[in-house]
Design a protein around this motif. Structure first.
Motif, PDB file in Angstrom:
ATOM      1  N   ASP A 115     -26.066  23.623 -11.985  1.00 11.82           N
ATOM      2  CA  ASP A 115     -26.818  24.368 -12.942  1.00 11.82           C
ATOM      3  C   ASP A 115     -28.074  25.136 -12.461  1.00 11.82           C
ATOM      4  O   ASP A 115     -29.000  24.165 -12.350  1.00 11.82           O
ATOM      5  N   ARG A 118     -31.496  23.800 -13.982  1.00  9.86           N
ATOM      6  CA  ARG A 118     -31.951  22.675 -13.867  1.00  9.86           C
ATOM      7  C   ARG A 118     -32.488  22.315 -12.424  1.00  9.86           C
ATOM      8  O   ARG A 118     -32.969  21.418 -11.936  1.00  9.86           O
ATOM      9  N   ASN A 341     -22.561  14.156 -18.796  1.00  8.27           N
ATOM     10  CA  ASN A 341     -23.449  15.108 -19.441  1.00  8.27           C
ATOM     11  C   ASN A 341     -22.770  16.334 -19.650  1.00  8.27           C
ATOM     12  O   ASN A 341     -22.862  16.924 -20.639  1.00  8.27           O
ATOM     13  N   MET A 342     -22.088  17.058 -18.722  1.00  7.98           N
ATOM     14  CA  MET A 342     -21.524  18.153 -18.627  1.00  7.98           C
ATOM     15  C   MET A 342     -20.553  18.171 -19.712  1.00  7.98           C
ATOM     16  O   MET A 342     -20.269  19.466 -20.483  1.00  7.98           O
ATOM     17  N   ARG A 344     -20.141  16.704 -22.615  1.00  5.43           N
ATOM     18  CA  ARG A 344     -20.953  16.514 -23.876  1.00  5.43           C
ATOM     19  C   ARG A 344     -21.561  18.080 -24.170  1.00  5.43           C
ATOM     20  O   ARG A 344     -21.493  18.434 -25.300  1.00  5.43           O
ATOM     21  N   GLN A 345     -22.280  18.538 -23.039  1.00  7.14           N
ATOM     22  CA  GLN A 345     -22.711  19.811 -23.454  1.00  7.14           C
ATOM     23  C   GLN A 345     -21.655  21.045 -23.371  1.00  7.14           C
ATOM     24  O   GLN A 345     -21.972  21.670 -24.309  1.00  7.14           O
ATOM     25  N   LYS A 347     -19.260  20.693 -25.529  1.00  7.12           N
ATOM     26  CA  LYS A 347     -18.748  20.410 -26.513  1.00  7.12           C
ATOM     27  C   LYS A 347     -19.556  21.081 -27.619  1.00  7.12           C
ATOM     28  O   LYS A 347     -19.305  21.243 -28.806  1.00  7.12           O
ATOM     29  N   VAL A 348     -21.028  21.105 -27.292  1.00  6.65           N
ATOM     30  CA  VAL A 348     -21.960  21.635 -28.363  1.00  6.65           C
ATOM     31  C   VAL A 348     -21.854  23.282 -28.554  1.00  6.65           C
ATOM     32  O   VAL A 348     -21.427  23.728 -27.861  1.00  6.65           O
TER      33      VAL A 348
END
Length: 348
Positions: A115, A118, A341-342, A344-345, A347-348
């Protein structure tokens, strides 16, 4: 898609290897073109023109832009198409290509494949010894036709040196070695100490005394995803090891594909630093060891494995494997955490 820690800095090329011509490399199975723009600042873009997929590395650099050698489209340092010489010159967003964050430090150009938001230069590996005025360095790159973790295994297990690299160790070295490994947070260290060891051919090049034996230490430090620093030296009994002959090594591994690795290395020394002949001997000896001894063996090892997953192959482990086993477990956990983490992000 290969499993690799994406949000990290990886070695892309030694700075002195990037000149006026664009450089084509593949990292994490993605083709990348690297070139120097205005003021010499390095730029990295996806190495395929979105029009007909011609490699941009076959084009021409013009300031911060690179011009496709097939149909003349031009792209800026951000990957935006800024010139379409055809028709009415309309530039659609589909003509843009991906750009990659770069950083230049320690004589190395580093690339961030994850990313871009980041990318943080504070996360670059700390390798100040590469700029230490007490050492002279030689640099190189070896291409390994195997998964990068197999190279990490090889480097964290220095017990193979006696058997694979006769220039670097004496007969019986392994039986005389005191070995230990430790994990400090996510860092893994392997330590090798040998007392009263015959001075090896490498250190004999730098030795200034009359001794035939000395104390040898070789300490390998691994940090995720694939940075390794080797502190090695030989000291006469009672001598301060930090002031004795030392030959530190830097090993930076960048996955090309699931079965190939860019291996960047540097070897330093704190003795006879201005001797060009010794520099060339160390450069050639290191290159020969990596290309004609390590690489063929690592590839032969992989030919007998059903996959790159060491543990799935159920190896018979020895105490000397503690360092590389710990590193594999740390890296696997970090990759799983990043993937989680990727997800979960997303799904946001």
């Amino acid at each position: 898609m290969m499993k690799v820690l994406k949000n990290a800095w990886y070695a892309a090329t030694w700075s002195h290897d990037l000149d006026d011509e664009p450089l084509s490399r593949t990292f994490h199975e993605q083709p990348v073109v690297i070139y120097r723009g205005e003021g010499g600042k390095p730029i990295a873009l996806y190495d395929a023109c979105p029009h007909r997929f011609a490699p941009l590395s076959l084009g021409r650099v013009q300031g911060d832009r690179i011009k496709c050698g097939y149909h003349g489209l031009e792209f800026d340092r951000k990957g935006h198409c800024v010139l379409n010489p055809h028709g009415k010159g309309v530039i659609a967003s589909a003509l843009n290509v991906r750009s990659y964050p770069l950083a230049e430090r320690y004589g190395m150009i580093w690339i961030w494949m994850g990313d871009p938001d980041r990318a943080d230069e504070d996360k670059l590996p700390s390798l100040p010894i590469l700029e230490d005025a007490d050492f002279t360095w030689v640099h190189g790159r070896t291409f390994v036709n195997a998964h990068y973790e197999l190279v990490i295994d090889n480097l964290l297990d220095l017990s193979h040196v006696e058997f694979l690299h006769p220039f670097l160790a004496s007969d019986g070295n392994s039986s005389r070695t005191v070995f230990r490994a430790e994990q400090v947070g996510d860092r893994v260290n392997s330590y090798y100490d040998v007392r009263n060891e015959p001075i090896t051919a490498l250190f004999r090049l730098l030795w200034e005394g009359d001794e035939v034996e000395a104390d040898l230490h070789a300490y390998m430090y691994w940090s995720a995803p694939s940075y390794l620093y080797l502190d090695t030296g030989m000291s006469a009994p009672g001598e301060d090891p930090s002031k004795a002959p030392r030959v530190p090594g830097i090993h930076l591994l960048t996955p090309e594909t699931e079965n190939s690795t860019h291996y960047f290395w540097a070897m330093g020394r704190n003795r006879l630093r201005d001797n060009v002949e010794i520099s060339e001997m160390i450069r050639e000896g290191t290159r020969n060891a990596f290309e004609h001894e390590d690489e063929p063996m690592i590839c032969a090892v992989r030919s007998r494995m059903s996959s790159n997953d060491l543990f799935a192959n159920k190896p018979a482990l020895l105490p000397i494997d503690e360092g590389n086993v710990r590193a594999r477990r740390v890296l696997s956990r970090l990759i799983l955490e990043e993937e989680g983490n990727m997800a979960r992000q997303a799904k946001v």
